[in-house]
Design a protein around this motif. Structure first.
Motif, PDB file in Angstrom:
ATOM      1  N   SER A 219       0.848  -1.201   0.000  1.00  0.00           N
ATOM      2  CA  SER A 219       0.000   0.000   0.000  1.00  0.00           C
ATOM      3  C   SER A 219       0.879   1.245   0.000  1.00  0.00           C
ATOM      4  O   SER A 219       1.835   1.344   0.769  1.00  0.00           O
ATOM      5  CB  SER A 219      -0.900   0.025   1.233  1.00  0.00           C
ATOM      6  N   GLN A 220       0.547   2.192  -0.852  1.00  0.00           N
ATOM      7  CA  GLN A 220       1.327   3.420  -0.937  1.00  0.00           C
ATOM      8  C   GLN A 220       0.833   4.422   0.108  1.00  0.00           C
ATOM      9  O   GLN A 220      -0.375   4.573   0.307  1.00  0.00           O
ATOM     10  CB  GLN A 220       1.226   4.013  -2.341  1.00  0.00           C
ATOM     11  N   ASP A 229      -3.420   5.508  -6.253  1.00  0.00           N
ATOM     12  CA  ASP A 229      -4.166   4.328  -5.831  1.00  0.00           C
ATOM     13  C   ASP A 229      -5.674   4.569  -5.852  1.00  0.00           C
ATOM     14  O   ASP A 229      -6.450   3.684  -6.226  1.00  0.00           O
ATOM     15  CB  ASP A 229      -3.748   3.915  -4.410  1.00  0.00           C
ATOM     16  N   ARG A 232      -6.415   7.323  -9.608  1.00  0.00           N
ATOM     17  CA  ARG A 232      -5.747   6.907 -10.848  1.00  0.00           C
ATOM     18  C   ARG A 232      -5.180   8.100 -11.623  1.00  0.00           C
ATOM     19  O   ARG A 232      -5.920   8.843 -12.276  1.00  0.00           O
ATOM     20  CB  ARG A 232      -6.671   6.107 -11.762  1.00  0.00           C
ATOM     21  N   GLU A 371      -7.657  -6.625  -3.251  1.00  0.00           N
ATOM     22  CA  GLU A 371      -6.920  -6.490  -1.991  1.00  0.00           C
ATOM     23  C   GLU A 371      -6.603  -7.859  -1.399  1.00  0.00           C
ATOM     24  O   GLU A 371      -5.524  -8.088  -0.863  1.00  0.00           O
ATOM     25  CB  GLU A 371      -7.731  -5.659  -0.989  1.00  0.00           C
ATOM     26  N   THR A 522       6.316   2.478  -9.520  1.00  0.00           N
ATOM     27  CA  THR A 522       5.333   3.080  -8.623  1.00  0.00           C
ATOM     28  C   THR A 522       5.793   4.468  -8.191  1.00  0.00           C
ATOM     29  O   THR A 522       6.990   4.782  -8.213  1.00  0.00           O
ATOM     30  CB  THR A 522       5.119   2.230  -7.363  1.00  0.00           C
ATOM     31  N   ASN A 552       0.745   0.295  -9.993  1.00  0.00           N
ATOM     32  CA  ASN A 552       0.473   0.128  -8.567  1.00  0.00           C
ATOM     33  C   ASN A 552      -0.144  -1.258  -8.396  1.00  0.00           C
ATOM     34  O   ASN A 552      -0.278  -2.008  -9.366  1.00  0.00           O
ATOM     35  CB  ASN A 552      -0.436   1.241  -8.016  1.00  0.00           C
ATOM     36  N   SER A 553      -0.523  -1.610  -7.195  1.00  0.00           N
ATOM     37  CA  SER A 553      -0.996  -2.973  -6.955  1.00  0.00           C
ATOM     38  C   SER A 553      -2.261  -3.281  -7.752  1.00  0.00           C
ATOM     39  O   SER A 553      -2.405  -4.366  -8.324  1.00  0.00           O
ATOM     40  CB  SER A 553      -1.255  -3.189  -5.460  1.00  0.00           C
ATOM     41  N   SER A 554      -3.177  -2.321  -7.823  1.00  0.00           N
ATOM     42  CA  SER A 554      -4.430  -2.572  -8.541  1.00  0.00           C
ATOM     43  C   SER A 554      -4.186  -2.761 -10.030  1.00  0.00           C
ATOM     44  O   SER A 554      -4.717  -3.691 -10.646  1.00  0.00           O
ATOM     45  CB  SER A 554      -5.413  -1.419  -8.320  1.00  0.00           C
TER      46      SER A 554
END
Length: 565
Positions: A219-220, A229, A232, A371, A522, A552-554
Motif C-alpha cells: 500500500s502506498q 491508488d 488513478r 486487496e 510506482t 500500482n498494486s491494482s
C-alpha cells in the motif's frame, strides 16, 4: 540554494524536446493525406495524444472529426462525401509490427490502406519522469513471454542517448534488461549517433519489474502514490471526483512540478500532508490580508503581479485539501491502519497466523477481491499467482455466480474462503525475499520512526520497508558496479551487468542518473529515489525516471486477472 548555480552542475535535460519531436512527426504523417480528414484514435491513446497534440493543433492540420475506436460502426463525415475518392491510412505507434500487415492482407484490406509508423516512444509527464505508456509491457513480456516491446524500449533509450547522452556507464539486472541493452547497443552500432552538446545523462540503471514484485504490492502512503491508488493518475493527469471538488462536477488536474502545492507534498508521507496544507492556507491568507491598508499604486501592483498567482494557488490548495479529506474517509472505511500493520508483519515475517486470520476475514467480508489477492501474494509469494489457475481447476478457488452487482473482476476471481489456509500450506515455499531482506536491510529494526524527518527511503512505507528496487539501485551506484553484491545477484537469479560507455571516457560523478523500469514503476519508488538523490548531493546528481508505465498494486493485479491468470 546557492549550490544550484554551481558551474559543475550538469545541464537540466529539456524533455519538452521529446514532445516537439513526436508532434512534428505526427503532423508530417497527417499532412500526407491532404485536405479534411477524420482521425480514429485507439482509446488507450486518447490521453497521451492530448499531451502531444491537442484538438486545436489537429484542427490546424485539417483534422475535421475525432473518433474513439470502439467495437461499433461509425459513419464519418468523409464517408458521407458522395463521389469523392477516399484514402485511408493506418498509423501504428510506437511500432509497426509485421503481424499487423499480415492481418490486413488476410482480410483482403492490405491494398486499400497505407500503413505508417509514428515513432512516439516517450511521453514526458514531469520534469524528471518519462513514460513509454506501455502498460501491457508487464503481462506481454513477463507473463506471455512476448518480446515484441524490447526493440521499442531499446529505441527509446537510443533516442535519449542521441539527445542527452552519451552514457558513461550502464548498469542493469534482469533477463529483459539485458535484452533491452543489447537492442540499444545494436542500434548504436548500426547508426551514427551524434549527441547535442554536453552530456546531460551520465549513468543508466535498467531494472526488470520481476526483480522486485514485492514493492508494487505494498500500500502506498506517500501523497502522490495514494492519489494514484484512489483516483488513478493517467499521463500526469487526475480526475478529482465531486466529493473532492465539493461541487456536482469532476475536475481534471495536471499533477506535476508546475503545481506549487502538489510539488511540495507529492513525496511526503500522508501523515504530514494535512499539517503542510494548513500552514499553506495560513500563508495564503496572510498574503491576501496584505491588501488592507494599501494605497492605489500598491493595490495596482498587487493585482497585476500577485493576485492571479494567489488565486491559482488557492484553487489548487482547495483541491488538494479536498483530495486529502476524501482519501482519509475512504481509507478509514477500509481499516487502512490494520491493513498496513498486516502488510508490515508479512514483510517482516512475524505474526503470520494473525496475518492469515486477517486475510480470511477480509475475504469473508468480501471487502475487495484485488486487496485479497494482493495480501495473499505478500503472504505466499508472487510466484503463486500462477497457482490460482490450478487451484481453480481443483475447485479450491471457485467463481461464484451471483445476482448481486459485481464488477467483472470480482465475478471472475471471487475467492471461496474457509479452505484457503489448507490449500496454500502445501504450496508455500521458502522465498528468497527473506534472505534478500537480511542482506540488503530492507526491513529496518523496529524503533520509533519520525516520519516528519525521515532518515532513509523506508519512510515511503512508514519506516517499515525499503523498496528492494531502490536499495539495489543505491548499492550499485554507491559501489559503481556489482562488486560485493554477488550473493544478492545469486538470490535474484543473476542476469546483472555493467558496461562502460564507449563513446565517452568522461566519468564525471556529477552527471545525472537515469533509472529505467521495465514493467512499470510506482510513485513510492520515485519518491524513495528522489529522497536518495536529495541525501546524496541532489543538486549535482539528481535521478531521472524512465518507465514503461506507472503502476500500482491494482493495475498490476487487474492486468493479470484480465489475462486470466
Amino acid at each position: 540554494m546557492a549550490a544550484a548555480f554551481r558551474r559543475d552542475a550538469p545541464p537540466q535535460p529539456d524533455f519538452s524536446l521529446l514532445k516537439r519531436l513526436a508532434r512534428d512527426q505526427l503532423i508530417f504523417l497527417l499532412e500526407q493525406l491532404p485536405g479534411k480528414k477524420d482521425l480514429f484514435i485507439d482509446a488507450d491513446l486518447m490521453s497521451p495524444l492530448d499531451r502531444i497534440a491537442n484538438v486545436s493543433t489537429l484542427k490546424q492540420h485539417e483534422v475535421d472529426k475525432l473518433y474513439k475506436v470502439e467495437h461499433k460502426a461509425v459513419v464519418s463525415s468523409s464517408d458521407k462525401a458522395v463521389g469523392r475518392v477516399r484514402r485511408y491510412k493506418i498509423i501504428f505507434t510506437p511500432q509497426k509490427f509485421f503481424a499487423c500487415e499480415a492481418i490486413l492482407e488476410e482480410h483482403g484490406a492490405f491494398g486499400d490502406v497505407s500503413c505508417d509508423q509514428w515513432d512516439f516512444h516517450l511521453l514526458p509527464v514531469d520534469d524528471d519522469i518519462i513514460s513509454l505508456e506501455l502498460p501491457e509491457f508487464f503481462t506481454d513480456t513477463f507473463l506471455a513471454g512476448d518480446q515484441r516491446w524490447v526493440r521499442t524500449v531499446g529505441s527509446a533509450l537510443h533516442l535519449l542517448h542521441s539527445l542527452f547522452g552519451p552514457f558513461s556507464k550502464v548498469y542493469g539486472i534482469g533477463r529483459i534488461a539485458k535484452m533491452v541493452y543489447e537492442s540499444f547497443r545494436i542500434q548504436l552500432q548500426t547508426e551514427e549517433t551524434r549527441t547535442r552538446g554536453d552530456a546531460q545523462i551520465g549513468n543508466v540503471f535498467i531494472i526488470d519489474r520481476d526483480v522486485d514484485l514485492v514493492t508494487p504490492l505494498c500500500s502506498q502512503v506517500v501523497y502522490e502514490g495514494l492519489v494514484d491508488d484512489i483516483f488513478r493518475i493517467k499521463c500526469g493527469c487526475v480526475e478529482f471526483s465531486p466529493d473532492v471538488t465539493s461541487s456536482e462536477k469532476s475536475v481534471k488536474v495536471m499533477l506535476n512540478s508546475q503545481d506549487k502545492v502538489f510539488n511540495e507534498i507529492r513525496n511526503e508521507h500522508f501523515s504530514n500532508v494535512f499539517g503542510f496544507l494548513s500552514q499553506k492556507a495560513r500563508t495564503l491568507q496572510t498574503a491576501y490580508d496584505r491588501r488592507r491598508g494599501m494605497d492605489i499604486k500598491q493595490m495596482k501592483t498587487f493585482v497585476s503581479e500577485e493576485l492571479k498567482g494567489l488565486k491559482q494557488e488557492h484553487r489548487l490548495l482547495s483541491l488538494h485539501i479536498g483530495a486529502s479529506e476524501a482519501m482519509m474517509k475512504r481509507k478509514t472505511k477500509q481499516d487502512f491502519q490494520e491493513m498496513l500493520r498486516t502488510e508490515h508483519s508479512l514483510l517482516e515475517g512475524f505474526e503470520i497466523r494473525e496475518c492469515i486470520n486477517f486475510i480470511e476475514e477480509h475475504i469473508n467480508r468480501q471487502v475487495s477481491v484485488l486487496e485479497s489477492l494482493r495480501l495473499l501474494c505478500l503472504l505466499y509469494g508472487f510466484e503463486h499467482l500462477l497457482t490460482f489457475s490450478s487451484l481453480r481447476t481443483l475447485g479450491l478457488i471457485q467463481e461464484q455466480q451471483t445476482t448481486e452487482t459485481l464488477s467483472a473482476v470480482e465475478t471472475r476471481v471471487r475467492l471461496t474462503a474457509g479452505r484457503l489456509t489448507e490449500a496454500f500450506s502445501s504450496l508455500a515455499k521458502k522465498s528468497n525475499f527473506r534472505a534478500l531482506s537480511r542482506r540488503l536491510n530492507l526491513v529496518p529494526k523496529s524503533e520509533d520512526y519520525d516520519l516528519r524527518v525521515p532518515k532513509d527511503m523506508s519512510y515511503v512505507f512508514s519506516g517499515a520497508y525499503v523498496p528492494l528496487s531502490c536499495r539495489l539501485i543505491e548499492q550499485v551506484l554507491d559501489r559503481e558496479g556489482w562488486s560485493g553484491l554477488e550473493e544478492v545477484t545469486r538470490l535474484l537469479n543473476r542476469h546483472e551487468f555493467s558496461v562502460t560507455g564507449k563513446l565517452s571516457t568522461n566519468q564525471n560523478s556529477q552527471r545525472r542518473v537515469l533509472v529505467l523500469f521495465l514493467g512499470g514503476c510506482t510513485f513510492s519508488e520515485i519518491a524513495a529515489l528522489r529522497f536518495l538523490a536529495r541525501e546524496r548531493d541532489c543538486l549535482n546528481k539528481p535521478i531521472l525516471f524512465l518507465t514503461t508505465a506507472i503502476t500500482n498494486s491494482s493495475r498490476l493485479l487487474e492486468s493479470l486477472v484480465q489475462n486470466k491468470v
